[in-house]
Design a protein around this motif. Structure first.
Motif: not given
Lengths: 260, 260
Positions: A45-48, A79, A82-83, A120-121, A124-125, A166, A239-241
């Motif tokens: 899932x969207x685990x961090x 992660x 993000x990195x 999705x991450x 978001x960024x 999106x 798909x949206x967040x």
């Protein structure tokens, strides 16, 4: 035109055939940087990773002209993104592609998907992003059948831009190249998993469970990703967040929440 | 009226003060069964355990008249809900409440939230569900300040029903009881995290990272959860797990995806 910078990631790990194929395809249209998990992260899932350390290791797996650098990371798919965006890349990539996942992420599977969580991450960024999945769990699956479609989808996304907020969820049917009928833009089918827990006893006499289940389609619509896949099409679900269920705000505003 | 059956879970673990408070509140209005992780699972998003075993252990922590049973589980919050619904409970619960989380799950935090993933999992399986979070990370936070509001929200949800496909994301400001102004139905504020990776070297000379970051609000709307919280209100965001961005389907239908 300047070559686009393409960030490639996934959830099956940096050596997975699905990712190696995607890297090859992307190296035909842009400069590629890979930041992917060092081990499989399916179902994350969207685990961090917020209470553990993250390790990053530069790798040399392929040798392709446009493959700039590869890094494996000890964390989750989210992660990795993000990195990549904060620590590894010198500039914002033009697009992030995640996959190709070994297995479907259509319908409700998007919620559990590490592949889509990476895309999705990125979304978001503020980075245009697409998750690709092949409806075949096999390590020897035919990832090349959809090559031309994958390149077209990424090229069109680079040309036209993906709307803000999106991210695209692309699923590819398990078919030979000539059997794939084309690409359909779809909505997410309503479905869930009927869990079955396989209860066993370990050698020390303690009970444990394995999570298994059957996919249950609850949607007869002919505009869904499941329908498109069943008809031999590649499905693309925007798909949206922003998870707000706007249609429900009015209903809940009628509840008696502020007078006691 | 028959007493409702209330499933309580969370992501901070079965002994977390937030859950113990929620159990106490729920025992005032229904029969309570607890199935919660045996260890903290914050930031787990919608992770599920598909390549590992799951252990379940019956526990006796509180002694309350309406607290029927408690179980700890070695899996994620979503695993706990799946196990509760398929293996542990004799009948479908009337509602599932998750939390009270130690820390905010407003705005984009919903995506990373284990608390909300448990509630969403219940929603996917057709059980009305609410996630509660207090905007205070402290283990000694004041969970009782919002007691009356939490009971009202759950009672209204039981009376009126939550629309199908919708799960409530409730966030509570860090305030004393008399300072909480009331409850507002909101949309999810646009925001993201500006990551900062804290790079260190371990005793063996190897570099590693800690993920840290700062919350960045990108939304000036006065109808968002962040705004409501900043004004002293409890925010309720109706949240959906159909992630389709319907407004983007038309845009992407104009792409040149099927002619090569």
């Amino acid at each position: 035109m300047k070559k686009p910078l393409i960030l490639v990631t996934n959830d099956d790990g940096i050596t997975a055939p699905g990712l190696r194929n995607l890297v090859n395809f992307m190296a035909e249209i842009g400069d590629v940087v890979v930041v992917a998990p060092d081990s499989p992260q399916s179902g994350m899932g969207h685990a961090i990773t917020i209470d553990n350390t993250l390790y990053v290791k530069q790798m040399k797996i392929n040798s392709l002209p446009n493959l700039q650098q590869e890094y494996s990371c000890s964390g989750t798919p989210a992660d990795c993104v993000k990195l990549a965006l904060q620590e590894i890349l010198d500039r914002k990539p033009d697009i992030c592609v995640s996959g190709i996942n070994h297995g479907s992420n259509s319908s409700i599977n998007v919620i559990y998907s590490g592949t889509m969580s990476a895309a999705i991450e990125a979304g978001i960024e503020g980075v245009p992003a697409i998750g690709f999945s092949l409806c075949d769990f096999s390590w020897e699956a035919n990832f090349k059948a959809a090559k031309k479609h994958i390149i077209t989808i990424v090229s069109e996304a680079l040309t036209n831009g993906i709307p803000k907020g999106v991210v695209l969820n692309v699923n590819i049917p398990k078919l030979e190249e000539k059997e794939i009928k084309g690409v359909k833009i779809c909505r997410q089918a309503r479905a869930n998993w009927k869990e079955k827990f396989d209860k066993r006893t370990n050698p020390m006499g303690k009970d444990y469970y394995w999570l298994t289940g059957e996919f249950e389609l609850l949607d007869k619509g002919e505009d869904t990703d499941e329908w498109a896949l069943s008809q031999g099409y590649i499905s693309v679900v925007p798909t949206q967040f922003d998870l707000t269920a706007h249609h429900a705000i009015h209903h809940i505003n009628n509840w008696n929440l502020n007078e006691h």
